[in-house]
Scaffold this active site. Structure first.
Site, PDB file in Angstrom:
ATOM      1  N   LYS A 134     -15.181  14.532  -5.360  1.00  0.00           N
ATOM      2  CA  LYS A 134     -13.162  13.663  -5.396  1.00  0.00           C
ATOM      3  C   LYS A 134     -13.914  12.638  -4.842  1.00  0.00           C
ATOM      4  CE  LYS A 134      -9.716  14.292  -2.447  1.00  0.00           C
ATOM      5  NZ  LYS A 134      -9.011  12.920  -1.974  1.00  0.00           N
ATOM      6  N   LYS A 137      -4.156   8.327  -7.555  1.00  0.00           N
ATOM      7  CA  LYS A 137      -2.614   8.061  -6.919  1.00  0.00           C
ATOM      8  C   LYS A 137      -1.461   6.888  -7.311  1.00  0.00           C
ATOM      9  CE  LYS A 137      -2.787  11.931  -2.711  1.00  0.00           C
ATOM     10  NZ  LYS A 137      -4.461  11.124  -2.442  1.00  0.00           N
ATOM     11  N   ASP A 190      -9.226  10.667  -7.492  1.00  0.00           N
ATOM     12  CA  ASP A 190      -7.853  10.694  -6.873  1.00  0.00           C
ATOM     13  C   ASP A 190      -7.287   9.416  -6.612  1.00  0.00           C
ATOM     14  OD1 ASP A 190      -6.006  12.033  -5.323  1.00  0.00           O
ATOM     15  OD2 ASP A 190      -7.099  12.152  -3.932  1.00  0.00           O
ATOM     16  N   THR A 211       2.001  14.949   1.457  1.00  0.00           N
ATOM     17  CA  THR A 211       2.334  16.098   2.713  1.00  0.00           C
ATOM     18  C   THR A 211       2.220  15.968   3.787  1.00  0.00           C
ATOM     19  OG1 THR A 211      -0.336  16.138   2.856  1.00  0.00           O
ATOM     20  CG2 THR A 211       0.621  18.627   1.938  1.00  0.00           C
ATOM     21  N   ARG A 268     -14.540  17.884   4.989  1.00  0.00           N
ATOM     22  CA  ARG A 268     -15.482  17.549   6.354  1.00  0.00           C
ATOM     23  C   ARG A 268     -15.864  18.717   6.807  1.00  0.00           C
ATOM     24  NH1 ARG A 268     -10.363  14.715   9.159  1.00  0.00           N
ATOM     25  NH2 ARG A 268      -9.388  16.212   6.997  1.00  0.00           N
ATOM     26  N   ASP A 315       3.388   2.825 -11.015  1.00  0.00           N
ATOM     27  CA  ASP A 315       3.275   1.238 -11.100  1.00  0.00           C
ATOM     28  C   ASP A 315       4.110   1.525 -12.711  1.00  0.00           C
ATOM     29  OD1 ASP A 315       3.060  -0.851 -11.942  1.00  0.00           O
ATOM     30  OD2 ASP A 315       1.609  -1.307 -10.917  1.00  0.00           O
TER      31      ASP A 315
HETATM   32  O1  C5P Z   1     -11.714  16.719   4.837  1.00  0.00           O
HETATM   33  P1  C5P Z   1     -10.932  17.492   4.129  1.00  0.00           P
HETATM   34  O2  C5P Z   1     -10.809  19.260   3.857  1.00  0.00           O
HETATM   35  O3  C5P Z   1      -9.496  17.733   5.128  1.00  0.00           O
HETATM   36  O4  C5P Z   1     -10.218  16.484   3.318  1.00  0.00           O
HETATM   37  C1  C5P Z   1      -9.520  17.038   2.628  1.00  0.00           C
HETATM   38  C2  C5P Z   1      -9.243  16.135   1.130  1.00  0.00           C
HETATM   39  O5  C5P Z   1      -8.390  16.256   0.359  1.00  0.00           O
HETATM   40  C3  C5P Z   1      -9.289  14.908   1.296  1.00  0.00           C
HETATM   41  O6  C5P Z   1      -9.362  13.330   0.534  1.00  0.00           O
HETATM   42  C4  C5P Z   1      -7.637  14.701   1.512  1.00  0.00           C
HETATM   43  O7  C5P Z   1      -7.164  13.325   1.470  1.00  0.00           O
HETATM   44  C5  C5P Z   1      -6.917  15.431   0.352  1.00  0.00           C
HETATM   45  N1  C5P Z   1      -5.425  15.526   0.181  1.00  0.00           N
HETATM   46  C6  C5P Z   1      -5.322  16.073   1.477  1.00  0.00           C
HETATM   47  N2  C5P Z   1      -3.804  16.361   1.402  1.00  0.00           N
HETATM   48  C7  C5P Z   1      -2.480  16.814   0.221  1.00  0.00           C
HETATM   49  C8  C5P Z   1      -3.508  15.357  -0.762  1.00  0.00           C
HETATM   50  C9  C5P Z   1      -5.029  14.578  -0.514  1.00  0.00           C
HETATM   51  O8  C5P Z   1      -5.797  16.991   2.148  1.00  0.00           O
HETATM   52  N3  C5P Z   1      -1.710  16.676   0.216  1.00  0.00           N
END
Ligand code: C5P
Length: 234
Positions: free
Chosen positions: A37, A66, A64, A119, A210, A69
């Site tokens: 992603k 989002k 991603d 979220t 992460r 427009d």
């Molecule tokens: O590092 P981590 O596993 O928390 O990353 C989650 C990924 O999913 C990040 O790129 C974050 O921006 C994305 N994301 C999220 N919650 C959402 C939408 C996208 O954590 N509601």
């Protein structure tokens, strides 16, 4: 559950500050990851080049962005994303925006995913922004609209997956972030699930950042997550 290779169900979020860092991570992960992603941070740091690069190496890319427009702009931007070879593109789940993105993807293989409610929003944030519905109702409302409009899938928090699957049926692809293997740091995520539990709840794809990209041995963690997904799918 849809017929997807278990290894393709894990999407690694390349939330890294530069395209160089992202390339190094992709090299390190090698064959353990098929799907990446690329989000806004990396796109504004040379990440669009990476979409073509990864696609040409046989990897899949979830862009991603989002998008949101006026319809003409969303449609044309989606056409350009389809030209890049991405597999998934996110748009905010507003009816006009979803319809325009579907028009823009045309007959390409790009699939459009709707983001229902961020979220980071709670009921008070929605009221402050002028909405009369709380988060739960707005997620359900938008998910049903997305289904009627014919969008390809939705991004949901892990705890929404099971109820949404029941509400909208099996056609839409459900993708969830907030994935934490047992024992890993939760960080700023509030509602998390293990890879196995999220797949059991009905998720088609998991986005995980992460726990893999910050690990001392990213490849080992990626392989463990893939194995956990495969073992749940039997
Ligand atoms: O590092 P981590 O596993 O928390 O990353 C989650 C990924 O999913 C990040 O790129 C974050 O921006 C994305 N994301 C999220 N919650 C959402 C939408 C996208 O954590 N509601």
């Amino acid at each position: 559950m849809a017929n997807i290779d278990p290894r393709d169900r894990m999407i690694v979020a390349l939330d890294l500050p530069s395209a160089g860092d992202a390339r190094a991570m992709v090299r390190e992960l090698g064959d353990s990851v098929n799907f990446y992603k690329i989000g806004m941070e990396l796109v504004y740091a040379g990440g669009l080049e990476l979409v073509r690069e990864l696609s040409s190496k046989g990897k899949k890319v979830f862009l991603d962005l989002k998008l949101h427009d006026i319809p003409n702009t969303v449609e044309k931007a989606t056409q350009r994303v389809a030209d890049l070879g991405a597999t998934f593109l996110t748009v905010h789940a507003f009816p006009q925006t979803m319809k325009a993105a579907l028009k823009g993807k045309g007959s390409s293989s790009l699939r459009i995913l709707g983001v229902t409610v961020m979220t980071s929003y709670d009921d008070a944030d929605l009221i402050e922004a002028g909405y009369s519905m709380g988060v739960k109702d707005l997620v359900a409302h938008r998910a049903q609209q997305a289904k009627i409009i014919g969008i390809d899938g939705l991004i949901l928090s892990p705890e929404e997956v099971a109820s949404m699957r029941a509400l909208i049926g099996s056609r839409l692809t459900l993708i969830t972030p907030g994935i934490r293997p047992k024992g890993s740091e939760i960080g700023d995520q509030k509602r998390v699930m293990t890879p196995g539990d999220a797949i059991s709840a009905g998720a088609d794809y998991l986005v995980i950042g992460r726990p893999i990209t910050s690990a001392s041995d990213p490849k080992r963690v990626a392989e463990a997550v893939s194995d956990e997904i495969s073992s749940v799918l039997g």
